[in-house]
Enzyme design. Structure first.
Site, mmCIF file in Angstrom:
data_model
loop_
_atom_site.group_PDB
_atom_site.id
_atom_site.type_symbol
_atom_site.label_atom_id
_atom_site.label_comp_id
_atom_site.label_asym_id
_atom_site.label_seq_id
_atom_site.Cartn_x
_atom_site.Cartn_y
_atom_site.Cartn_z
ATOM 1 N N GLY A 171 37.115 14.015 -26.393
ATOM 2 C CA GLY A 171 36.316 12.814 -26.542
ATOM 3 C C GLY A 171 36.971 11.824 -27.474
ATOM 4 N N ASP B 71 41.321 25.266 -33.360
ATOM 5 C CA ASP B 71 42.244 24.157 -33.099
ATOM 6 C C ASP B 71 42.831 23.626 -34.403
ATOM 7 O OD1 ASP B 71 43.664 22.375 -31.513
ATOM 8 O OD2 ASP B 71 42.067 20.871 -31.485
#
Length: 527
Positions: free
Chosen positions: A28, A138
């Site tokens: 996003g 991540d």
């Protein structure tokens, strides 16, 4: 520093005013926003295609709630979220400072004192994140920010909502930045659950990058980098002293051999290398108990059973070839969702490369049987049906259709057919008793603890836990049909064996004794 909004972009999201853009990625867009009290915040607006997925919204809500439990002393605090908004969004503390990737890119590798501070700051953040039962998934330089008062780690935990949503990310795809991924994420099947050990590996890569300006497995392409992560030692030239030893430990190929975040932090603070035996990871959720007994489980921080080291080493050596072959096939076919790195360690482009969704079956990513001299290779890669033959009694394992117990049978019918689903160097053993029909729930073999007597094998959900993960270790012998034989072993509960006295299949530890049962694999055709 934020960038201006693009023409036509919204200026409000929920109750927040949008002031500018902070970045964009595969999940996003991140905006600089302001709440009603005038406080600046960072807002991650989820890509619109996720808005219509109820499964994603549920996972997103769950992961946000978990992330809110993380103490904010070294992380960007999660302030708000609206999974039901169109599109969904997440609001976190705005950290007004550069990220590690930008600092190294503009100023070069960090000085020794600054490097130590970054290593401590990230380890502190991971200790808080893991302590709350969250896994980052991540960790990379772009997610490490220099703030007033120290290091802040951002974007922790939420990646799981994207990674686990079946409509968008299948078991034959990976989300993340390849240079910072732990080797277990590239192994056959891609269905192995991520644990906190993957964050420790990423810590080692990030610290090495901060020290040298490059990642320790850097290659000219994403597949090349992944291959080096799987098969080569890290290039840590330029990194010296105790910190190099810690980074080497964090970059161990085997996740069970890496230290915990707390062990890293303690060693960094006292200037030593952590003692052996301090590793522990956050594991996936446990299997539920079945009637008449308890299915063995493994929860956060659960202790691992004592494995036979010689067998584990043999299993890993046998499996690494399959891991490399599968990785090349997946990367070559474009089935991996990654951010690549250029040789300097920087991300190439802002968005991951995606592919069209495929079937969610863990085995469907490998539809071509490899050509190999070992007849068991295709079975071990999960592309063939197999009978699991008990060599000593000339019978085959079978999952009974009525009481869901594993028995010895004549090898006829679907109840005797299985597929080995690679989970790193180990396997789920999935039953084909339902013939693969869409309305059949996938069933695997699992260990069931009985109140009296040894553990047994039963039907279990196809989820990787301490009850359902098995290794196949070559014995070096062959059965009466000249097929290679294996020991089947569960790290926590022991060896799968045929009990002559009980006339049933059991699972038990044997100590220094040799297991009484060996198994061979009988090919029954393609899936």
């Amino acid at each position: 520093m934020s960038m201006p909004l693009l023409p036509g972009e919204r200026t409000r999201l929920g109750r927040y005013e949008l002031l500018g853009r902070l970045g964009e990625g595969g999940m996003g867009t991140v905006y600089l926003g302001r709440d009603r009290d005038g406080r600046k915040v960072a807002i991650k607006m989820v890509r619109p295609e996720f808005s219509y997925d109820a499964e994603f919204r549920g996972r997103f809500r769950s992961e946000v709630n978990r992330a809110r439990q993380v103490p904010p002393f070294s992380t960007a605090e999660v302030l708000d979220a609206d999974p039901d908004h169109d599109p969904p969004y997440l609001v976190v503390e705005y950290v007004d400072g550069p990220n590690l990737a930008a600092v190294v890119r503009e100023q070069g590798p960090l000085s020794p004192s600054a490097l130590h501070g970054v290593a401590v700051g990230i380890a502190t953040a991971l200790s808080a994140i893991h302590g709350a039962g969250v896994i980052h998934r991540d960790l990379k330089p772009a997610n490490v920010l220099f703030a007033m008062g120290g290091i802040k780690v951002i974007d922790f935990g939420i990646a799981r909502a994207f990674e686990a949503t079946s409509q968008h990310t299948r078991t034959d795809q990976i989300v993340g930045t390849v240079g910072y991924m732990a080797p277990e994420r590239f192994e056959p099947g891609n269905g192995r659950q991520v644990t906190s050990a993957a964050d420790i590996f990423a810590w080692g890569v990030v610290v090495a990058y901060a020290a040298t300006g490059r990642t320790p497995f850097a290659a000219d392409s994403a597949p090349g980098t992944a291959m080096r992560i799987l098969t080569q030692p890290p290039d840590l030239s330029g990194l010296t002293g105790p910190l190099r030893e810690l980074v080497e430990w964090a970059l161990a190929k085997d996740p069970d051999e890496r230290p915990t975040a707390r062990a890293l932090l303690d060693a960094l603070l006292d200037g030593s290398t952590p003692p052996a035996g301090t590793t522990a990871v956050i594991t996936p959720a446990a299997l539920t108990a079945r009637d008449g007994g308890q299915v063995a489980t493994g929860g956060p921080g659960a202790a691992q059973g004592a494995a036979r080291p010689e067998n584990r080493r043999r299993s890993r050596l046998l499996s690494v070839g399959a891991a490399v072959v599968t990785l090349v096939v997946l990367l070559g076919a474009g089935l991996v969702t990654l951010n690549a790195l250029d040789p300097s360690g920087r991300e190439a482009g802002g968005s991951p490369v995606t592919s069209a969704p495929t079937s969610p079956s863990p085995t469907n990513a490998r539809t071509t049987t490899p050509v190999a001299s070992d007849p068991d290779t295709a079975i071990l890669q999960g592309t063939r049906r197999t009978l699991i033959h008990i060599a000593e009694i000339d019978r085959d394992l079978a999952l009974d259709l009525h009481d869901f117990q594993v028995e010895a049978s004549d090898g006829t019918g679907a109840k005797s057919q299985f597929v080995l689903v690679p989970m790193g160097v180990d396997y789920l053993i999935r039953s084909l008793r339902g013939d693969g029909r869409a309305d059949d729930q996938e069933t695997c073999l699992g260990v069931k603890i009985l109140l009296e007597g040894p553990s047994t094998l039963v039907a279990a959900a196809c989820q990787p836990t301490q009850a359902t993960i098995f290794s196949l270790d070559r014995t070096g012998d062959r059965d009466d049909k000249n097929r290679p034989t294996y020991y089947i072993y569960n790290d926590t509960h022991g060896f799968v064996q045929w009990s002559t006295s009980r006339r049933t299949v059991i699972v038990e530890q044997v100590g220094d004794a040799t297991p009484s049962s060996t198994f061979s694999l009988v090919d029954r055709g393609a899936l």
